[in-house]
Design a protein around this motif. Sequence first.
Motif, PDB file in Angstrom:
ATOM      1  N   ALA A 131       0.824  -1.216   0.000  1.00 10.80           N
ATOM      2  CA  ALA A 131       0.000   0.000   0.000  1.00 10.80           C
ATOM      3  C   ALA A 131       0.858   1.266   0.000  1.00 10.80           C
ATOM      4  O   ALA A 131       0.460   2.290  -0.571  1.00 10.80           O
ATOM      5  CB  ALA A 131      -0.935  -0.001   1.201  1.00 10.80           C
ATOM      6  N   TRP A 132       2.028   1.193   0.615  1.00 10.34           N
ATOM      7  CA  TRP A 132       2.915   2.362   0.687  1.00 10.34           C
ATOM      8  C   TRP A 132       3.441   2.776  -0.693  1.00 10.34           C
ATOM      9  O   TRP A 132       3.950   3.887  -0.868  1.00 10.34           O
ATOM     10  CB  TRP A 132       4.090   2.068   1.620  1.00 10.34           C
ATOM     11  N   MET A 133       3.319   1.900  -1.689  1.00 11.55           N
ATOM     12  CA  MET A 133       3.778   2.220  -3.039  1.00 11.55           C
ATOM     13  C   MET A 133       2.767   3.046  -3.829  1.00 11.55           C
ATOM     14  O   MET A 133       3.047   3.472  -4.944  1.00 11.55           O
ATOM     15  CB  MET A 133       4.059   0.929  -3.820  1.00 11.55           C
ATOM     16  N   PHE A 134       1.585   3.247  -3.252  1.00 14.48           N
ATOM     17  CA  PHE A 134       0.515   3.976  -3.926  1.00 14.48           C
ATOM     18  C   PHE A 134       0.142   5.230  -3.134  1.00 14.48           C
ATOM     19  O   PHE A 134       0.340   5.281  -1.915  1.00 14.48           O
ATOM     20  CB  PHE A 134      -0.729   3.091  -4.058  1.00 14.48           C
ATOM     21  N   GLU A 135      -0.393   6.213  -3.823  1.00 11.01           N
ATOM     22  CA  GLU A 135      -0.913   7.409  -3.166  1.00 11.01           C
ATOM     23  C   GLU A 135      -2.303   7.711  -3.722  1.00 11.01           C
ATOM     24  O   GLU A 135      -2.583   7.462  -4.893  1.00 11.01           O
ATOM     25  CB  GLU A 135       0.010   8.614  -3.369  1.00 11.01           C
TER      26      GLU A 135
END
Length: 252
Positions: A131-135
Amino acid sequence: MAGHSHWAGIKHKKAIVDAKKGKLFSKAARHIMSAARQGAGDPDLNLKLYYAIQEARAVNMPADNIERAIKKGTGELVGEAISECLYEGYAPGGVALLIEIMTDNRHRTAGEVRKIFDRKGGKLGESGCVAWMFEARGLLSFPAADVTEDRLLEAALEAGADDVRTEGDARVVSCDPKSLESVRASLAGAGLRPEKVQLIPVPQNRVPIEDEETARKVLDLCQELDDHDDVQNVYANFEIPEAVLGRLQGSE
């Protein structure tokens, strides 16, 4: 964004060919029910419901179906007890996947999604693994035939948007999620009404896939996940060059 756009474009074309309207309507109805349950049944007072209705209209869902879904969400009609969750995992080639789920049985859905990952060479991960790879971003899509990129760019920047890109047969405006409604209203005031408005996770970086076999495996996994009744959306961070994608589509 390109990874998501590739998959969105591919699945959109396949959806038209396969004519999976029943499944599209079912997913749209669940989205509307969830939005109505979390807020008011009036889209003018519930922005999430407004966007859910716009997405339902984009797949030509009948007005009566939309109204029933709203009433099920608000409790005026008996409906399913639906819960939402987010699954994370990896596709072949190290591609990150976010899968939005709406289900009436989390245990059943988790097992079925895990089997899809295993069967297609992917790996279902723990919460937070990708999830941290997306914004979160706000996206507004317009048919490319309806507006030039220069005109849309000028209007979008004046409205407070960040970027405008041409992706296939669509022009996509990107903005901060908090500005989405004000950007939409400003563009509408300029005579530019989007065919789709979304709040979605967009990859911050993309994984290029130039190997045809890996690309096929990634697309097969995304397609099978998207075909699952409880999967609302699949987001990925891959990018397939047009030449590779063309060869894959030519071999079908």
